[in-house]
Write a protein that holds these residues in place. Structure first.
Motif, PDB file in Angstrom:
ATOM      1  N   THR A 214       8.394   7.048  -3.075  1.00 13.70           N
ATOM      2  CA  THR A 214       9.701   6.866  -2.452  1.00 13.70           C
ATOM      3  C   THR A 214       9.765   5.662  -1.524  1.00 13.70           C
ATOM      4  O   THR A 214      10.864   5.235  -1.144  1.00 13.70           O
ATOM      5  N   TYR A 215       8.610   5.103  -1.143  1.00 13.42           N
ATOM      6  CA  TYR A 215       8.597   3.961  -0.225  1.00 13.42           C
ATOM      7  C   TYR A 215       8.377   2.626  -0.930  1.00 13.42           C
ATOM      8  O   TYR A 215       8.462   1.570  -0.319  1.00 13.42           O
ATOM      9  N   GLY A 360       3.667   6.636  10.437  1.00 14.51           N
ATOM     10  CA  GLY A 360       5.077   6.753  10.783  1.00 14.51           C
ATOM     11  C   GLY A 360       6.010   6.847   9.600  1.00 14.51           C
ATOM     12  O   GLY A 360       7.174   6.426   9.691  1.00 14.51           O
ATOM     13  N   PHE A 361       5.538   7.432   8.490  1.00 13.43           N
ATOM     14  CA  PHE A 361       6.456   7.654   7.366  1.00 13.43           C
ATOM     15  C   PHE A 361       7.549   8.621   7.808  1.00 13.43           C
ATOM     16  O   PHE A 361       7.300   9.530   8.612  1.00 13.43           O
ATOM     17  N   PRO A 362       8.783   8.445   7.309  1.00 14.45           N
ATOM     18  CA  PRO A 362       9.880   9.323   7.724  1.00 14.45           C
ATOM     19  C   PRO A 362       9.511  10.808   7.586  1.00 14.45           C
ATOM     20  O   PRO A 362       9.003  11.242   6.551  1.00 14.45           O
ATOM     21  N   GLY A 363       9.750  11.561   8.651  1.00 14.86           N
ATOM     22  CA  GLY A 363       9.461  12.989   8.647  1.00 14.86           C
ATOM     23  C   GLY A 363       8.057  13.341   9.096  1.00 14.86           C
ATOM     24  O   GLY A 363       7.727  14.526   9.253  1.00 14.86           O
ATOM     25  N   GLU A 364       7.192  12.333   9.319  1.00 13.08           N
ATOM     26  CA  GLU A 364       5.829  12.616   9.766  1.00 13.08           C
ATOM     27  C   GLU A 364       5.853  13.169  11.187  1.00 13.08           C
ATOM     28  O   GLU A 364       6.351  12.528  12.114  1.00 13.08           O
ATOM     29  N   THR A 365       5.290  14.364  11.361  1.00 21.38           N
ATOM     30  CA  THR A 365       5.230  14.994  12.678  1.00 21.38           C
ATOM     31  C   THR A 365       3.902  14.670  13.353  1.00 21.38           C
ATOM     32  O   THR A 365       2.991  14.111  12.743  1.00 21.38           O
ATOM     33  N   PRO A 396      14.192   5.174  -1.790  1.00 19.92           N
ATOM     34  CA  PRO A 396      14.665   6.444  -1.218  1.00 19.92           C
ATOM     35  C   PRO A 396      14.237   6.639   0.233  1.00 19.92           C
ATOM     36  O   PRO A 396      15.010   7.159   1.047  1.00 19.92           O
ATOM     37  N   ALA A 397      13.014   6.224   0.576  1.00 18.30           N
ATOM     38  CA  ALA A 397      12.514   6.444   1.936  1.00 18.30           C
ATOM     39  C   ALA A 397      13.317   5.682   2.981  1.00 18.30           C
ATOM     40  O   ALA A 397      13.327   6.059   4.157  1.00 18.30           O
ATOM     41  N   ALA A 398      13.991   4.612   2.567  1.00 24.74           N
ATOM     42  CA  ALA A 398      14.808   3.843   3.515  1.00 24.74           C
ATOM     43  C   ALA A 398      16.013   4.650   3.986  1.00 24.74           C
ATOM     44  O   ALA A 398      16.585   4.368   5.045  1.00 24.74           O
ATOM     45  N   LYS A 399      16.384   5.688   3.200  1.00 23.85           N
ATOM     46  CA  LYS A 399      17.548   6.509   3.550  1.00 23.85           C
ATOM     47  C   LYS A 399      17.152   7.753   4.344  1.00 23.85           C
ATOM     48  O   LYS A 399      18.020   8.480   4.811  1.00 23.85           O
ATOM     49  N   TYR A 400      15.846   8.016   4.438  1.00 22.85           N
ATOM     50  CA  TYR A 400      15.396   9.181   5.187  1.00 22.85           C
ATOM     51  C   TYR A 400      15.565   8.938   6.693  1.00 22.85           C
ATOM     52  O   TYR A 400      15.670   7.792   7.149  1.00 22.85           O
TER      53      TYR A 400
END
Length: 562
Positions: A214-215, A360-365, A396-400
């Protein structure tokens, strides 16, 4: 309003000026022509001669390549074809007539450098041709307006595109190579090339991949998997050794997926390549994703244990969290990655496993990131590529929902600190190793060699060591290197069966095209008549110069007569 692409010429074959007469118009004009003597003004003659004096193939070209070894291989092929066609490749951008910019789309900084180079070239009134993954994936970007583009599968037509660019035309070749409707790996492997390092041959075994991460922006440019046949790859390797190469790098977007589209697999290719590697030469395998190497672990362990293959494998994990891997659509879990690493470490003692991490991928806690730190702490990878996440346009990851910038920076810093907290090579001090010397260090103080595990070993700059396999005693270690002292009276093994080409010489011309070239100038016997395309270009240049001189003479004679 027409699109940017519609406003440009799609292909060289379609190049017709809007001002050109149609066939009917030309026939009508012929009937109204009345022969008459006329006096040409000297200024008009000078203008016509100046316009006609642009002879493609005589200009100087500077090329800049960003990105992976696949992109570097494409750059070598483009430089070789241009030099073989008469252009002079230069390392000085200021003296070049045209800049050929070969781009990378993996991360924002690489594209920023590419964009800035285009702007700088235009400010200096340089002709510009762009290539690589950025224009292939997004040819309609505003900053690419009016520029000629060479698609990633069209590098065999670089001479055509540059010929037109130096004449002021804009040409875009972005199509795919196909055979009976089936997508091919790309341009031919037997094209002329200029190796950046005459001792190292980079061979692209396939292009594209089977994933849909997705990235990833590279997928938009390189597309789905398309592999080269084994015979073509083996022949390319064999030809390289005949030109003095002592090290081969296999590269692609995912070497582990090789052959799935043509009914074969990576181990089958590697066993065939091993057969043609001469004693003292080495093979390095490129990046492979975990899903496709899992099927071949037993065979891969045997191949990586072969004395002429580096015990080295680059397997990007990207995250230590299954949750993040799922959002990335990586098609494996952390347990799969651990299985690959544990198995190879057991079967190939001392193997070097390199990997990549995205911070720091989107959603990484915070919990996800702690799992990544634990994975690195467990394996203490000697080679770790740490990347802060950059959202790439169109992915897709750019929209997360994005992780805050300061959090990404902090995690990148924390992982870097962990990586630099251990020294992977301290236990190697005191060992006696056999190493292959292939290049010069960045500070020009040492030669760079690699041992069986592809660990960097710095050795004294003794000219006769270059391209040779020597024995050294390791006396010092650093974070990224070892230092070795050559063993007195030890055997020095010449890996190559031929003398290496000079730096800047064109590869691939020895048999089919004649003697190698140095920056477009022959360094051997004259060209043979088996090179019709090259003879045509040389003849065209001579004819063009002759016509210019003839025009000057005629203009001078007409002035005298009148």
């Amino acid at each position: 309003m027409p699109s940017v692409c519609n406003s440009l010429i799609d292909d060289i074959e379609d190049m017709v000026s809007a001002q050109d007469l149609t066939p009917n118009e030309r026939q009508f004009v012929r009937k109204s022509i009345v022969p008459r003597a006329r006096r040409r003004k000297e200024q008009q003659v000078a203008e016509e001669l100046e316009a006609d004096s642009i002879i493609p193939g005589t200009q100087k070209i500077w090329m800049k390549t960003w990105g992976c070894s696949h992109n570097n291989s494409d750059g070598e092929y483009m430089a070789g074809q241009l030099a073989a066609s008469g252009y002079k490749m230069t390392e000085n951008p200021a003296e070049a007539d045209l800049w050929l910019l070969n781009s990378c789309t993996v991360k924002n900084p690489a594209e920023d450098h590419f964009r800035n180079s285009i702007r700088k070239a235009q400010e200096q009134d340089k002709k510009v041709v762009v290539a690589g993954c950025v224009p292939q994936a997004q040819p309609r970007m505003d900053y690419l307006k009016g520029l000629s583009i060479i698609g990633v599968q069209q590098i065999d037509r670089v001479v055509e595109v540059v010929d037109e660019a130096v004449k002021g035309h804009s040409v875009r070749l972005l199509g795919q190579k196909k055979d009976n409707g089936k997508r091919l790996g790309g341009a031919r492997l037997d094209l002329p090339k200029i190796r950046k390092n005459p001792l190292i041959e980079i061979i692209s075994i396939n292009t594209g991949c089977l994933n849909a991460c997705t990235y990833c922006k590279t997928k938009h440019a390189r597309g789905d998997l398309a592999s080269y046949p084994i015979e073509e790859l083996v022949e390319r390797a064999r030809q390289s050794f005949l030109e003095g190469v002592c090290e081969i790098w296999l590269t692609s977007e995912d070497t582990g997926a090789y052959g799935r589209d043509i009914g074969t697999d990576l181990p089958s290719l590697l066993w065939r390549l091993v057969e043609v590697i001469p004693e003292g030469a080495m093979l390095r395998l490129g990046m492979t994703n975990p899903p496709y190497i899992l099927e071949h672990l037993e065979e891969m362990a045997k191949i990586l244990s072969h004395p002429r293959v580096y015990a080295f494998l680059h397997v990007p994990v990207q995250s230590g969290s299954d949750s993040v891997l799922m959002d990335m659509k990586r098609e494996y879990c952390v347990a799969d990655f651990r299985l690959v690493v544990d198995f190879l470490k057991e079967k190939v003692p001392g193997i070097t496993i390199a990997t990549d991490i995205i911070c720091g991928f989107p959603g990484e806690t915070d919990s996800d990131f702690q799992e990544t730190l634990a994975l690195v702490e467990r394996y203490r990878f000697p080679s770790l590529f740490i990347n802060q996440f950059y959202p790439r346009p169109g992915t897709p990851a750019a929209k997360y929902e994005q992780v805050p910038a300061h959090v990404k920076k902090q995690r990148t810093k924390e992982l870097s600190q962990l990586f630099h907290s251990y020294n992977p090579y301290d236990h190697k001090v005191g060992e006696r190793q056999q190493v292959l010397v292939t290049e010069e260090s960045f500070d020009a103080q040492f030669y760079v060699a690699h041992n069986k595990y592809y660990e960097q070993v710095l050795v004294p700059k003794t000219p006769q060591f270059k391209g040779k396999m020597i024995e050294v005693d390791v006396y010092e270690s650093g974070k990224h290197f070892l230092k070795g002292r050559p063993v007195d009276m030890a055997r020095v093994l010449t890996a190559s069966i031929a003398r290496p080409l000079e730096k800047g010489a064109v590869s691939g011309l020895t048999q089919e095209f004649g003697a190698p070239l140095q920056n477009g100038v022959h360094v051997g016997p004259p060209l043979s008549t088996s090179q019709p395309w090259r003879l045509d270009r040389e003849a065209l240049k001579m004819l063009s110069v002759g016509l210019i001189l003839l025009s000057l003479i005629v203009a001078f004679a007409v002035e005298k007569l009148q």
